[in-house]
Motif scaffolding. Structure first.
Motif, PDB file in Angstrom:
ATOM      1  N   ALA A  72     -10.257   3.402  -3.096  1.00  0.00           N
ATOM      2  CA  ALA A  72      -9.565   2.806  -4.051  1.00  0.00           C
ATOM      3  C   ALA A  72      -8.903   3.571  -4.792  1.00  0.00           C
ATOM      4  CB  ALA A  72     -10.668   1.929  -4.931  1.00  0.00           C
ATOM      5  N   THR A  73      -8.204   4.804  -4.403  1.00  0.00           N
ATOM      6  CA  THR A  73      -7.390   5.594  -4.858  1.00  0.00           C
ATOM      7  C   THR A  73      -5.907   5.106  -4.968  1.00  0.00           C
ATOM      8  OG1 THR A  73      -7.373   6.804  -2.698  1.00  0.00           O
ATOM      9  CG2 THR A  73      -8.880   7.615  -4.409  1.00  0.00           C
ATOM     10  N   PRO A  74      -5.133   5.952  -5.637  1.00  0.00           N
ATOM     11  CA  PRO A  74      -3.472   5.394  -5.534  1.00  0.00           C
ATOM     12  C   PRO A  74      -3.243   5.267  -4.147  1.00  0.00           C
ATOM     13  CG  PRO A  74      -4.007   6.847  -7.332  1.00  0.00           C
ATOM     14  CD  PRO A  74      -5.346   6.833  -6.493  1.00  0.00           C
ATOM     15  N   HIS A  75      -2.092   4.748  -3.883  1.00  0.00           N
ATOM     16  CA  HIS A  75      -1.641   4.466  -2.409  1.00  0.00           C
ATOM     17  C   HIS A  75      -1.196   5.833  -1.800  1.00  0.00           C
ATOM     18  CE1 HIS A  75      -0.939   0.401  -3.904  1.00  0.00           C
ATOM     19  NE2 HIS A  75      -0.241   0.679  -4.782  1.00  0.00           N
ATOM     20  N   SER A  76      -0.674   6.727  -2.810  1.00  0.00           N
ATOM     21  CA  SER A  76      -0.198   8.187  -2.280  1.00  0.00           C
ATOM     22  C   SER A  76      -1.644   8.971  -1.610  1.00  0.00           C
ATOM     23  CB  SER A  76       0.087   8.946  -3.361  1.00  0.00           C
ATOM     24  OG  SER A  76      -0.877   8.978  -4.486  1.00  0.00           O
ATOM     25  N   HIS A  77      -2.769   8.653  -2.049  1.00  0.00           N
ATOM     26  CA  HIS A  77      -3.888   9.284  -1.716  1.00  0.00           C
ATOM     27  C   HIS A  77      -4.678   8.483  -0.244  1.00  0.00           C
ATOM     28  CE1 HIS A  77      -2.898  11.352  -4.793  1.00  0.00           C
ATOM     29  NE2 HIS A  77      -4.064  12.278  -4.876  1.00  0.00           N
ATOM     30  N   HIS A  78      -4.360   7.254  -0.008  1.00  0.00           N
ATOM     31  CA  HIS A  78      -5.076   6.492   1.027  1.00  0.00           C
ATOM     32  C   HIS A  78      -5.026   7.353   2.300  1.00  0.00           C
ATOM     33  CE1 HIS A  78      -4.309   2.309  -1.088  1.00  0.00           C
ATOM     34  NE2 HIS A  78      -5.175   3.278  -1.867  1.00  0.00           N
ATOM     35  N   TYR A  79      -4.112   7.886   2.817  1.00  0.00           N
ATOM     36  CA  TYR A  79      -4.081   8.465   3.800  1.00  0.00           C
ATOM     37  C   TYR A  79      -5.011   9.653   4.100  1.00  0.00           C
ATOM     38  CZ  TYR A  79      -2.693  11.056   8.104  1.00  0.00           C
ATOM     39  OH  TYR A  79      -2.442  11.889   9.210  1.00  0.00           O
ATOM     40  N   GLN A  80      -5.238  10.488   3.062  1.00  0.00           N
ATOM     41  CA  GLN A  80      -5.718  11.656   2.979  1.00  0.00           C
ATOM     42  C   GLN A  80      -7.240  11.440   2.922  1.00  0.00           C
ATOM     43  OE1 GLN A  80      -4.860  14.882   3.632  1.00  0.00           O
ATOM     44  NE2 GLN A  80      -2.703  14.381   4.007  1.00  0.00           N
ATOM     45  N   ASN A  81      -7.572  10.458   2.066  1.00  0.00           N
ATOM     46  CA  ASN A  81      -8.947  10.067   1.668  1.00  0.00           C
ATOM     47  C   ASN A  81      -9.694   9.411   2.681  1.00  0.00           C
ATOM     48  OD1 ASN A  81      -8.017   9.325  -1.921  1.00  0.00           O
ATOM     49  ND2 ASN A  81      -8.615  11.186  -0.763  1.00  0.00           N
ATOM     50  N   THR A  82      -8.754   8.405   3.396  1.00  0.00           N
ATOM     51  CA  THR A  82      -9.394   7.768   4.597  1.00  0.00           C
ATOM     52  C   THR A  82      -9.564   8.634   5.646  1.00  0.00           C
ATOM     53  OG1 THR A  82      -8.300   5.777   3.947  1.00  0.00           O
ATOM     54  CG2 THR A  82      -8.915   5.664   6.065  1.00  0.00           C
ATOM     55  N   MET A  83      -8.696   9.411   5.822  1.00  0.00           N
ATOM     56  CA  MET A  83      -8.872  10.612   6.994  1.00  0.00           C
ATOM     57  C   MET A  83     -10.253  11.209   6.863  1.00  0.00           C
ATOM     58  SD  MET A  83      -6.875  10.405   9.745  1.00  0.00           S
ATOM     59  CE  MET A  83      -6.918  12.177  10.554  1.00  0.00           C
ATOM     60  N   LEU A  84     -10.343  11.718   5.532  1.00  0.00           N
ATOM     61  CA  LEU A  84     -11.524  12.417   5.393  1.00  0.00           C
ATOM     62  C   LEU A  84     -12.916  11.572   5.752  1.00  0.00           C
ATOM     63  CD1 LEU A  84     -12.970  14.757   3.637  1.00  0.00           C
ATOM     64  CD2 LEU A  84     -13.047  13.403   1.631  1.00  0.00           C
ATOM     65  N   CYS A  85     -12.853  10.423   5.447  1.00  0.00           N
ATOM     66  CA  CYS A  85     -14.087   9.382   5.771  1.00  0.00           C
ATOM     67  C   CYS A  85     -13.932   9.467   7.376  1.00  0.00           C
ATOM     68  CB  CYS A  85     -13.929   8.084   4.897  1.00  0.00           C
ATOM     69  SG  CYS A  85     -13.745   8.194   3.117  1.00  0.00           S
ATOM     70  N   LEU A  86     -13.085   9.257   7.931  1.00  0.00           N
ATOM     71  CA  LEU A  86     -13.185   8.851   9.208  1.00  0.00           C
ATOM     72  C   LEU A  86     -13.680  10.248   9.871  1.00  0.00           C
ATOM     73  CD1 LEU A  86      -9.646   6.838   9.930  1.00  0.00           C
ATOM     74  CD2 LEU A  86     -12.378   5.944   9.794  1.00  0.00           C
ATOM     75  N   MET A 172       6.698   8.278  -8.709  1.00  0.00           N
ATOM     76  CA  MET A 172       6.728   8.249  -7.624  1.00  0.00           C
ATOM     77  C   MET A 172       5.923   9.247  -6.678  1.00  0.00           C
ATOM     78  SD  MET A 172       9.334   6.178  -6.463  1.00  0.00           S
ATOM     79  CE  MET A 172      10.466   6.912  -5.366  1.00  0.00           C
ATOM     80  N   ASP A 173       5.194  10.216  -7.299  1.00  0.00           N
ATOM     81  CA  ASP A 173       4.153  10.934  -6.750  1.00  0.00           C
ATOM     82  C   ASP A 173       3.100  10.338  -6.256  1.00  0.00           C
ATOM     83  OD1 ASP A 173       5.842  13.264  -7.100  1.00  0.00           O
ATOM     84  OD2 ASP A 173       5.081  13.635  -9.042  1.00  0.00           O
ATOM     85  N   LEU A 174       2.897   9.207  -6.841  1.00  0.00           N
ATOM     86  CA  LEU A 174       1.600   8.172  -6.560  1.00  0.00           C
ATOM     87  C   LEU A 174       1.840   6.887  -5.741  1.00  0.00           C
ATOM     88  CD1 LEU A 174      -0.251   8.283  -9.877  1.00  0.00           C
ATOM     89  CD2 LEU A 174      -0.560   9.659  -7.864  1.00  0.00           C
ATOM     90  N   ALA A 175       3.298   6.934  -5.065  1.00  0.00           N
ATOM     91  CA  ALA A 175       3.726   5.971  -4.491  1.00  0.00           C
ATOM     92  C   ALA A 175       3.854   4.589  -5.368  1.00  0.00           C
ATOM     93  CB  ALA A 175       3.015   5.810  -2.893  1.00  0.00           C
ATOM     94  N   GLY A 176       4.403   4.876  -6.388  1.00  0.00           N
ATOM     95  CA  GLY A 176       4.390   3.841  -7.499  1.00  0.00           C
ATOM     96  C   GLY A 176       5.412   2.936  -7.289  1.00  0.00           C
ATOM     97  N   GLY A 177       5.670   1.742  -7.946  1.00  0.00           N
ATOM     98  CA  GLY A 177       6.545   0.571  -7.799  1.00  0.00           C
ATOM     99  C   GLY A 177       6.078  -0.370  -7.446  1.00  0.00           C
ATOM    100  N   CYS A 178       6.818  -1.597  -7.442  1.00  0.00           N
ATOM    101  CA  CYS A 178       6.165  -2.940  -7.407  1.00  0.00           C
ATOM    102  C   CYS A 178       6.048  -3.219  -5.941  1.00  0.00           C
ATOM    103  CB  CYS A 178       7.103  -3.945  -8.261  1.00  0.00           C
ATOM    104  SG  CYS A 178       8.871  -4.219  -7.660  1.00  0.00           S
ATOM    105  N   LEU A 179       6.794  -2.796  -5.132  1.00  0.00           N
ATOM    106  CA  LEU A 179       6.554  -3.229  -3.798  1.00  0.00           C
ATOM    107  C   LEU A 179       5.066  -2.931  -3.212  1.00  0.00           C
ATOM    108  CD1 LEU A 179       7.665  -4.101  -0.795  1.00  0.00           C
ATOM    109  CD2 LEU A 179       8.416  -1.702  -0.221  1.00  0.00           C
ATOM    110  N   LEU A 180       4.682  -1.731  -3.257  1.00  0.00           N
ATOM    111  CA  LEU A 180       3.366  -1.537  -2.528  1.00  0.00           C
ATOM    112  C   LEU A 180       2.356  -1.845  -3.363  1.00  0.00           C
ATOM    113  CD1 LEU A 180       5.053   0.713  -0.597  1.00  0.00           C
ATOM    114  CD2 LEU A 180       3.059   2.202  -1.018  1.00  0.00           C
ATOM    115  N   ASP A 181       2.270  -2.255  -4.725  1.00  0.00           N
ATOM    116  CA  ASP A 181       1.317  -2.654  -5.443  1.00  0.00           C
ATOM    117  C   ASP A 181       0.981  -4.109  -5.845  1.00  0.00           C
ATOM    118  OD1 ASP A 181       0.016  -2.987  -8.665  1.00  0.00           O
ATOM    119  OD2 ASP A 181      -0.690  -0.988  -7.591  1.00  0.00           O
ATOM    120  N   LEU A 182       2.282  -4.961  -5.755  1.00  0.00           N
ATOM    121  CA  LEU A 182       2.396  -6.090  -6.259  1.00  0.00           C
ATOM    122  C   LEU A 182       3.049  -7.002  -5.081  1.00  0.00           C
ATOM    123  CD1 LEU A 182       3.845  -6.121  -9.988  1.00  0.00           C
ATOM    124  CD2 LEU A 182       1.512  -6.169  -9.077  1.00  0.00           C
ATOM    125  N   GLY A 183       4.166  -6.362  -4.314  1.00  0.00           N
ATOM    126  CA  GLY A 183       4.776  -7.160  -3.325  1.00  0.00           C
ATOM    127  C   GLY A 183       3.811  -7.339  -2.293  1.00  0.00           C
TER     128      GLY A 183
END
Length: 383
Positions: A72-86, A172-183
């Protein structure tokens, strides 16, 4: 925070939602800041004693008592965090938007497949009884041929005052904006009604036309509007088109999201539907918010020459949620892991990638680019 809502839902008695085959236990929590913060989190969520608190994600994935990790980290960290788990051999439920781009999503899926691990994008709304009812209504042909879906998920805020220049929503460093969060929720409604309701062989990637207005202070998208043309949609094609009633017909999906104007401007749902699903037999309306709706209705179409006569025919449906509603996606994960499945039929890998492809195209047309390091496929990479 979405993580505390998720954990509080996990520890609710499953019988309150008429579930008896699955039960969840919180075995560990990790905070990137400190183990003390993880302990505070456990206390705040009233997690039963026995759950471990870690001060790093690396320590958490080493815990042998953990079967599946919720990211449940920011979008920017999903790839790194999920790869760590996998890479550590853990099943994963990763928050939406799945990653920052489709290439990262494909790499995560490739890794999960190679390691025979379960992986799912956490699009909780898709597992609501309300969503399941609506998809079945469409698949049963009750709406007729579906030709258009309009979905809006927008917050009306003073962006400068509420978010400034560093908040995750516009950073932007956290992949902010309404598209990824709300859209992503607006797109969820387009895809679950126009795409997922078709048999897998009939599903086709939509064409995209998009417009973006960037936030002047950071460049993140503050207003994004998308028109998606789905080449094939549920229901019969118009008579005489293509090769008859069994031919595919296209549909338009209009997905809207905005930080400055709201779907529900007065907070009383006066504006009513956040989602309109329009077919030849009538219209399904879903009252907002798009991410947690509890009410939907079917307005039956009148036959030619009878419009405006006899009064309206409306079916109202209430779908209360005994909690916040995140437990249904967790139940899906539990069943999949229990049954040895690596992906969910309700939110499969292929569909997550197609949606990420669409968001990549939206950003490309709108000129929104995230910093290269958060779009990288390199792993591990410190962010």
């Amino acid at each position: 925070m979405i993580a505390d809502l998720f954990v509080k839902d996990l520890i609710l008695d499953p019988s309150t939602r008429n579930v008896s085959d699955i039960k969840h236990e919180v075995k560990a929590v990790a905070s990137s800041s400190s183990a003390d913060r993880a302990k505070e989190f456990l206390q705040e969520c009233k997690v039963p004693e026995g759950a471990a608190a870690y001060g790093s994600y690396e320590d958490l994935v080493k815990d042998k008592n953990v079967d599946i990790v919720y990211v449940a980290t920011p979008h920017s960290h999903h790839y790194q965090n999920t790869m760590l788990c996998l890479e550590a051999g853990k099943h994963v439920l990763c928050e939406k938007a799945f990653t920052t781009n489709a290439a990262q999503a494909r790499k995560l899926i490739e890794t999960a497949k190679a390691k025979n691990l379960f992986l799912m994008e956490a699009v909780w709304t898709r597992f609501f009884p309300l969503s399941i009812q609506i998809r079945k209504f469409i698949q049963d042909g009750k709406l007729g041929a579906v030709h258009r879906v309009i979905a809006d998920n927008s917050f009306g805020d003073n962006v400068e005052e509420k978010y400034g220049t560093t908040h995750r929503m516009i950073n932007m460093d956290l992949a902010g904006g309404c598209l990824l969060d709300l859209g992503i929720y607006s797109l969820t409604w387009l895809f679950q009604t126009l795409y997922h309701t078709l048999p897998p062989p009939a599903r086709q990637t939509p064409k995209v036309v998009a417009a973006i207005t960037p936030y002047h202070a950071t460049g993140a998208d503050e207003m994004t509007s998308m028109i998606l043309t789905f080449p094939s949609a549920p229901g019969p094609a118009p008579a005489g088109s293509h090769d008859g009633n069994n031919a595919a017909h296209p549909a338009h999906g209009i997905a809207l999201t905005n930080l400055r104007v709201a779907t529900d401007p007065d907070g009383f749902n006066t504006c009513k539907p956040a989602i309109r699903i329009q077919g030849t037999n009538g219209e399904i309306q879903v009252d907002g918010p798009a991410f947690r709706p509890v009410t939907w209705r079917f307005i039956k179409a009148k036959a030619q020459g009878q419009k405006g006569t006899g009064g309206p025919e409306v079916e109202e449906h209430e779908c209360p949620i005994p909690g916040h509603g995140m437990f249904w996606e967790a139940d899906e994960c539990g069943r999949c892991v229990r049954d040895g499945k690596t992906e969910s039929e309700g939110m499969g890998w292929e569909e997550s990638v197609v949606i990420m492809d669409v968001m990549d195209e939206v950003r490309a047309q709108g000129g929104v680019r995230y910093p290269s390091r958060i779009e990288s496929l390199e792993y591990p990479l410190a962010l």
